[in-house]
Each structure stands twice: as C-alpha cells, then as structure tokens.
Design a protein around this motif. Structure first.
Motif, short mmCIF file in Angstrom:
data_model
loop_
_atom_site.label_atom_id
_atom_site.label_comp_id
_atom_site.label_asym_id
_atom_site.label_seq_id
_atom_site.Cartn_x
_atom_site.Cartn_y
_atom_site.Cartn_z
N SER A 2 0.84 -1.19 0.00
CA SER A 2 0.00 0.00 0.00
C SER A 2 0.89 1.25 0.00
CB SER A 2 -0.92 0.00 1.22
OG SER A 2 -0.15 0.09 2.39
N TYR A 3 0.34 2.31 -0.54
CA TYR A 3 1.03 3.58 -0.63
C TYR A 3 0.22 4.65 0.07
CZ TYR A 3 3.66 1.23 -4.30
OH TYR A 3 4.43 0.36 -5.00
N ARG A 4 0.88 5.68 0.52
CA ARG A 4 0.18 6.81 1.10
C ARG A 4 0.83 8.09 0.61
NH1 ARG A 4 2.78 9.64 4.94
NH2 ARG A 4 4.58 8.70 5.93
N ARG A 5 0.08 9.13 0.58
CA ARG A 5 0.61 10.43 0.16
C ARG A 5 1.48 10.99 1.28
NH1 ARG A 5 -1.10 12.67 -4.34
NH2 ARG A 5 -3.00 11.92 -5.29
N LEU A 6 2.51 11.72 0.87
CA LEU A 6 3.35 12.39 1.86
C LEU A 6 2.60 13.60 2.40
CD1 LEU A 6 6.77 12.38 -0.02
CD2 LEU A 6 6.05 10.86 1.82
N THR A 7 2.86 13.89 3.65
CA THR A 7 2.28 15.09 4.24
C THR A 7 3.04 16.31 3.71
OG1 THR A 7 3.77 15.11 6.13
CG2 THR A 7 1.74 13.80 6.36
N PRO A 8 2.45 17.49 3.80
CA PRO A 8 3.17 18.70 3.36
C PRO A 8 4.52 18.85 4.08
CG PRO A 8 0.86 19.20 3.65
CD PRO A 8 1.07 17.80 4.17
N GLU A 9 4.59 18.49 5.35
CA GLU A 9 5.84 18.57 6.10
C GLU A 9 6.87 17.59 5.54
OE1 GLU A 9 2.83 18.08 7.67
OE2 GLU A 9 2.55 20.16 8.29
N GLU A 10 6.43 16.38 5.22
CA GLU A 10 7.34 15.38 4.65
C GLU A 10 7.85 15.82 3.27
OE1 GLU A 10 5.77 11.18 6.55
OE2 GLU A 10 4.59 12.11 4.95
N ILE A 11 6.98 16.42 2.51
CA ILE A 11 7.37 16.92 1.19
C ILE A 11 8.43 18.01 1.34
CG2 ILE A 11 6.60 18.19 -0.85
CD1 ILE A 11 3.92 16.67 -0.58
N GLU A 12 8.23 18.93 2.25
CA GLU A 12 9.20 20.00 2.47
C GLU A 12 10.52 19.45 2.98
OE1 GLU A 12 11.11 23.23 2.02
OE2 GLU A 12 9.06 23.02 1.29
N GLU A 13 10.47 18.46 3.88
CA GLU A 13 11.70 17.83 4.37
C GLU A 13 12.45 17.15 3.22
OE1 GLU A 13 10.69 15.13 7.51
OE2 GLU A 13 9.98 16.73 8.83
N LEU A 14 11.72 16.48 2.36
CA LEU A 14 12.33 15.81 1.21
C LEU A 14 12.96 16.83 0.27
CD1 LEU A 14 12.86 13.22 -0.37
CD2 LEU A 14 10.58 13.45 -1.38
N ARG A 15 12.25 17.93 0.03
CA ARG A 15 12.80 18.98 -0.85
C ARG A 15 14.07 19.57 -0.24
NH1 ARG A 15 7.05 21.77 -2.39
NH2 ARG A 15 6.56 20.36 -4.11
N ALA A 16 14.05 19.82 1.07
CA ALA A 16 15.23 20.39 1.73
C ALA A 16 16.41 19.42 1.65
CB ALA A 16 14.91 20.72 3.18
N GLU A 17 16.12 18.14 1.85
CA GLU A 17 17.17 17.12 1.76
C GLU A 17 17.75 17.06 0.35
OE1 GLU A 17 17.61 12.28 2.25
OE2 GLU A 17 15.92 13.30 3.19
N MET A 18 16.89 17.15 -0.66
CA MET A 18 17.35 17.10 -2.04
C MET A 18 18.16 18.35 -2.39
SD MET A 18 16.58 14.17 -3.03
CE MET A 18 16.99 14.30 -4.75
N ALA A 20 19.97 20.11 -0.29
CA ALA A 20 21.26 19.94 0.40
C ALA A 20 22.14 18.94 -0.36
CB ALA A 20 21.04 19.48 1.83
N ALA A 21 21.55 17.85 -0.81
CA ALA A 21 22.32 16.84 -1.56
C ALA A 21 22.81 17.42 -2.88
CB ALA A 21 21.47 15.60 -1.81
N GLY A 22 21.98 18.20 -3.54
CA GLY A 22 22.38 18.82 -4.80
C GLY A 22 23.51 19.81 -4.59
N GLN A 23 23.45 20.60 -3.53
CA GLN A 23 24.52 21.55 -3.24
C GLN A 23 25.81 20.81 -2.91
OE1 GLN A 23 24.36 24.95 -3.66
NE2 GLN A 23 26.56 24.67 -3.48
N TRP A 24 25.70 19.74 -2.13
CA TRP A 24 26.88 18.95 -1.81
C TRP A 24 27.52 18.43 -3.10
CZ3 TRP A 24 28.11 13.92 -3.01
CH2 TRP A 24 29.29 13.44 -2.45
N MET A 25 26.71 17.93 -4.04
CA MET A 25 27.25 17.39 -5.28
C MET A 25 27.92 18.48 -6.10
SD MET A 25 28.08 14.96 -7.20
CE MET A 25 27.33 13.59 -6.37
N LYS A 26 27.31 19.66 -6.18
CA LYS A 26 27.95 20.77 -6.91
C LYS A 26 29.29 21.11 -6.29
CE LYS A 26 23.69 22.97 -8.46
NZ LYS A 26 22.82 24.13 -8.32
N ASP A 27 29.33 21.18 -4.96
CA ASP A 27 30.58 21.49 -4.27
C ASP A 27 31.63 20.41 -4.51
OD1 ASP A 27 29.31 23.75 -3.30
OD2 ASP A 27 28.93 22.88 -1.31
#
Length: 64
Positions: A2-18, A20-27
């Motif tokens: 089964s799947y469930r939708r992410l909460t708005p907070e989870e979506i924002e956390e995921l975006r922030a993590e991505m 940060a990961a993108g900035q780390w990769m650029k660096d």
C-alpha cells in the motif's frame, strides 16, 4: 503493498534534503575539477578526446 501520500511537512523535508544533496554534489564536483586541474596543469595532450575538444567540429563542417 500500500502507498500513502506524503504530508506537506514530509514533502518540504524531502525537498530540503534534495537541495542539500544537490549543493553537496555541486561542491564536490567543483572540488574534483580543481584537483584535476591542478594535477593536469602540467600534463597536456594533443588528443581532442582527452583535452576536452572532441565536441568541436572541424573548420568547414558548419551546417547552414
């Protein structure tokens, strides 16, 4: 399964993590380019593949 939708907070956390990961990769890529530039500064190559010019067309190859 089964799947469930992410909460708005989870979506924002995921975006922030991505972000940060993108900035780390650029660096990291910039750091590796600097290291490679320092180690390859003394090395020169006549090969267009190894000197980064393989993508350029030869004179007269222009398409109109």
């Amino acid at each position: 399964m089964s799947y469930r939708r992410l909460t708005p907070e989870e979506i924002e956390e995921l975006r922030a993590e991505m972000r940060a990961a993108g900035q780390w990769m650029k660096d990291e890529m910039a750091r590796r380019r600097r290291e490679r530039g320092e180690t390859n500064a003394a090395e020169t190559s006549a090969s267009p593949i190894t000197n980064g010019e393989a993508y350029r067309s030869a004179p007269g190859d222009e398409q109109v």
